[in-house]
Design a protein around this motif. Structure first.
Motif, PDB file in Angstrom:
ATOM      1  N   LEU A 174       0.813  -1.220   0.000  1.00 14.24           N
ATOM      2  CA  LEU A 174       0.000   0.000   0.000  1.00 14.24           C
ATOM      3  C   LEU A 174       0.840   1.260   0.000  1.00 14.24           C
ATOM      4  O   LEU A 174       0.300   2.359   0.163  1.00 14.24           O
ATOM      5  CB  LEU A 174      -0.912   0.016   1.237  1.00 14.24           C
ATOM      6  N   SER A 175       2.144   1.155  -0.188  1.00 14.43           N
ATOM      7  CA  SER A 175       3.034   2.309  -0.011  1.00 14.43           C
ATOM      8  C   SER A 175       2.752   3.438  -0.989  1.00 14.43           C
ATOM      9  O   SER A 175       3.106   4.585  -0.732  1.00 14.43           O
ATOM     10  CB  SER A 175       4.499   1.874  -0.122  1.00 14.43           C
ATOM     11  N   GLU A 176       2.105   3.145  -2.128  1.00 10.53           N
ATOM     12  CA  GLU A 176       1.800   4.178  -3.116  1.00 10.53           C
ATOM     13  C   GLU A 176       0.309   4.513  -3.139  1.00 10.53           C
ATOM     14  O   GLU A 176      -0.178   5.114  -4.094  1.00 10.53           O
ATOM     15  CB  GLU A 176       2.255   3.721  -4.504  1.00 10.53           C
ATOM     16  N   ALA A 177      -0.401   4.137  -2.089  1.00 10.10           N
ATOM     17  CA  ALA A 177      -1.850   4.335  -2.047  1.00 10.10           C
ATOM     18  C   ALA A 177      -2.251   5.253  -0.909  1.00 10.10           C
ATOM     19  O   ALA A 177      -1.616   5.288   0.149  1.00 10.10           O
ATOM     20  CB  ALA A 177      -2.557   2.993  -1.905  1.00 10.10           C
ATOM     21  N   ALA A 178      -3.337   6.006  -1.134  1.00  9.55           N
ATOM     22  CA  ALA A 178      -3.992   6.736  -0.059  1.00  9.55           C
ATOM     23  C   ALA A 178      -5.014   5.798   0.563  1.00  9.55           C
ATOM     24  O   ALA A 178      -5.812   5.188  -0.158  1.00  9.55           O
ATOM     25  CB  ALA A 178      -4.675   7.987  -0.603  1.00  9.55           C
ATOM     26  N   VAL A 179      -4.959   5.627   1.878  1.00  9.38           N
ATOM     27  CA  VAL A 179      -5.818   4.638   2.524  1.00  9.38           C
ATOM     28  C   VAL A 179      -6.509   5.220   3.742  1.00  9.38           C
ATOM     29  O   VAL A 179      -6.062   6.208   4.323  1.00  9.38           O
ATOM     30  CB  VAL A 179      -5.005   3.389   2.945  1.00  9.38           C
ATOM     31  N   GLN A 180      -7.603   4.584   4.123  1.00 13.02           N
ATOM     32  CA  GLN A 180      -8.269   4.891   5.382  1.00 13.02           C
ATOM     33  C   GLN A 180      -8.543   3.580   6.111  1.00 13.02           C
ATOM     34  O   GLN A 180      -8.845   2.564   5.492  1.00 13.02           O
ATOM     35  CB  GLN A 180      -9.572   5.648   5.146  1.00 13.02           C
ATOM     36  N   GLY A 181      -8.383   3.621   7.431  1.00 10.09           N
ATOM     37  CA  GLY A 181      -8.565   2.404   8.210  1.00 10.09           C
ATOM     38  C   GLY A 181      -7.343   1.516   8.206  1.00 10.09           C
ATOM     39  O   GLY A 181      -7.452   0.296   8.070  1.00 10.09           O
ATOM     40  N   ILE A 182      -6.159   2.124   8.391  1.00  9.66           N
ATOM     41  CA  ILE A 182      -4.922   1.347   8.371  1.00  9.66           C
ATOM     42  C   ILE A 182      -4.899   0.294   9.473  1.00  9.66           C
ATOM     43  O   ILE A 182      -4.233  -0.745   9.367  1.00  9.66           O
ATOM     44  CB  ILE A 182      -3.684   2.276   8.484  1.00  9.66           C
ATOM     45  N   GLY A 183      -5.670   0.531  10.538  1.00  6.18           N
ATOM     46  CA  GLY A 183      -5.718  -0.428  11.637  1.00  6.18           C
ATOM     47  C   GLY A 183      -6.274  -1.776  11.232  1.00  6.18           C
ATOM     48  O   GLY A 183      -6.072  -2.774  11.938  1.00  6.18           O
ATOM     49  N   THR A 184      -6.953  -1.849  10.099  1.00  7.02           N
ATOM     50  CA  THR A 184      -7.459  -3.120   9.593  1.00  7.02           C
ATOM     51  C   THR A 184      -6.339  -4.135   9.435  1.00  7.02           C
ATOM     52  O   THR A 184      -6.528  -5.344   9.640  1.00  7.02           O
ATOM     53  CB  THR A 184      -8.158  -2.915   8.226  1.00  7.02           C
ATOM     54  N   ILE A 185      -5.156  -3.659   9.085  1.00  6.05           N
ATOM     55  CA  ILE A 185      -4.010  -4.548   8.859  1.00  6.05           C
ATOM     56  C   ILE A 185      -3.738  -5.404  10.092  1.00  6.05           C
ATOM     57  O   ILE A 185      -3.348  -6.573   9.976  1.00  6.05           O
ATOM     58  CB  ILE A 185      -2.759  -3.730   8.496  1.00  6.05           C
ATOM     59  N   SER A 186      -3.939  -4.841  11.275  1.00  8.35           N
ATOM     60  CA  SER A 186      -3.652  -5.569  12.513  1.00  8.35           C
ATOM     61  C   SER A 186      -4.527  -6.803  12.675  1.00  8.35           C
ATOM     62  O   SER A 186      -4.183  -7.723  13.420  1.00  8.35           O
ATOM     63  CB  SER A 186      -3.839  -4.635  13.714  1.00  8.35           C
ATOM     64  N   ASP A 187      -5.669  -6.834  12.002  1.00  9.81           N
ATOM     65  CA  ASP A 187      -6.604  -7.959  12.131  1.00  9.81           C
ATOM     66  C   ASP A 187      -6.360  -9.062  11.121  1.00  9.81           C
ATOM     67  O   ASP A 187      -7.051 -10.092  11.155  1.00  9.81           O
ATOM     68  CB  ASP A 187      -8.045  -7.453  11.966  1.00  9.81           C
ATOM     69  N   LEU A 188      -5.388  -8.893  10.229  1.00  4.44           N
ATOM     70  CA  LEU A 188      -5.154  -9.871   9.161  1.00  4.44           C
ATOM     71  C   LEU A 188      -4.149 -10.915   9.627  1.00  4.44           C
ATOM     72  O   LEU A 188      -2.954 -10.853   9.334  1.00  4.44           O
ATOM     73  CB  LEU A 188      -4.659  -9.154   7.903  1.00  4.44           C
ATOM     74  N   ASN A 189      -4.630 -11.909  10.342  1.00  2.00           N
ATOM     75  CA  ASN A 189      -3.743 -12.907  10.940  1.00  2.00           C
ATOM     76  C   ASN A 189      -3.054 -13.795   9.909  1.00  2.00           C
ATOM     77  O   ASN A 189      -2.012 -14.381  10.193  1.00  2.00           O
ATOM     78  CB  ASN A 189      -4.535 -13.770  11.922  1.00  2.00           C
ATOM     79  N   GLY A 190      -3.627 -13.938   8.717  1.00  2.00           N
ATOM     80  CA  GLY A 190      -3.014 -14.791   7.708  1.00  2.00           C
ATOM     81  C   GLY A 190      -2.006 -14.080   6.831  1.00  2.00           C
ATOM     82  O   GLY A 190      -1.421 -14.685   5.926  1.00  2.00           O
TER      83      GLY A 190
END
Length: 251
Positions: A174-190
């Motif tokens: 996502l380094s070249e993207a504008a994002v919202q809700g970055i905290g979602t990443i913490s929930d991706l256990n896989g």
């Protein structure tokens, strides 16, 4: 390093993060590949422009297999069943509905303005998706059962909450993207591989267990050092942290 039954140790394989498609056999050794380059130079088969040397050696490419790879130029082939990879430079002029007739499609790369109706992608066993568009609505792909890798480059913020719905998601860039809700990443256990910009990493409070972590968007050397220091040796699953792009000089 680990050749298949028909391969040999030392063979050259073309593969990489910016290389669309499966690994391609190039030569039986580095020596063989270099001899081809030297022979081309000796016979004067090269061009130089703006400091870049283009040597006249045909290195095997994924584009050599026109049946498996389609660049999205012109109408979709009448018999698209063998298409495995699709790359479209001007997606605004392309009808994605056509890919519903490509049941073996695995990798898609789309460049252009956007937004694009991504819903046709739900009907193919897609595994890798790269979207370089002004805006992206990932909710159109919610619950995609086979999607494993997503790479985004956007100007408008992308809602990342839909990432939780992809059961096989393993890699996110996502380094070249504008994002919202970055905290979602913490929930991706896989998740196994994650590449973010320096600012995105700063906003991510909890890092899930990873095999590889990447820092993109051309950080400064001090930013690289600060970012790398947050990873303890046991924080990556036997993997590594890497920097994507160029270092920028510190002010």
């Amino acid at each position: 390093m680990d050749p298949g039954p028909a391969g040999r140790p030392g063979q050259v394989i073309r593969v990489g993060r910016n290389f669309l498609g499966a690994p391609v056999y190039v030569a039986d050794s580095v020596t063989t590949m270099l001899r081809g380059l030297v022979a081309a130079l000796d016979r004067g088969d090269y061009e130089e422009e703006d400091g870049y040397l283009d040597v006249g050696v045909e290195i095997p490419s994924y584009l050599d297999d026109s049946k498996a790879v389609w660049r999205g130029e012109g109408p979709i082939p009448k018999k698209p069943r063998k298409i495995q990879m699709l790359g479209v430079d001007k997606v605004k002029d392309f009808d994605l509905e056509a890919i519903r007739r490509a049941p073996h499609l695995r990798a898609v790369t789309l460049f252009g303005e956007g937004p694009v109706d991504l819903r046709p992608l739900r009907d193919v066993p897609l595994e890798a998706l790269r979207l370089d568009l002004n805006s992206v609505d990932l909710k159109q792909l919610a619950g995609h059962p086979t999607l494993r890798v997503i790479r985004l480059g956007t100007k408008d913020p992308v809602d990342l909450s839909v990432l939780r719905t992809f059961p096989r998601l393993e890699g996110v860039e996502l380094s070249e993207a504008a994002v919202q809700g970055i905290g979602t990443i913490s929930d991706l256990n896989g998740l196994l591989s994650l590449t973010l910009s320096y600012e995105q990493w700063r906003k991510l409070d909890k890092v899930p267990p990873l095999a590889a972590a990447g820092l993109g968007d051309n950080p400064t050397l001090s930013q690289v050092n600060e970012w790398a220091a947050r990873f303890e040796p046991d924080e990556l699953l036997g993997g590594h942290a890497y920097c994507v792009g160029r270092f920028q000089p510190d002010n």
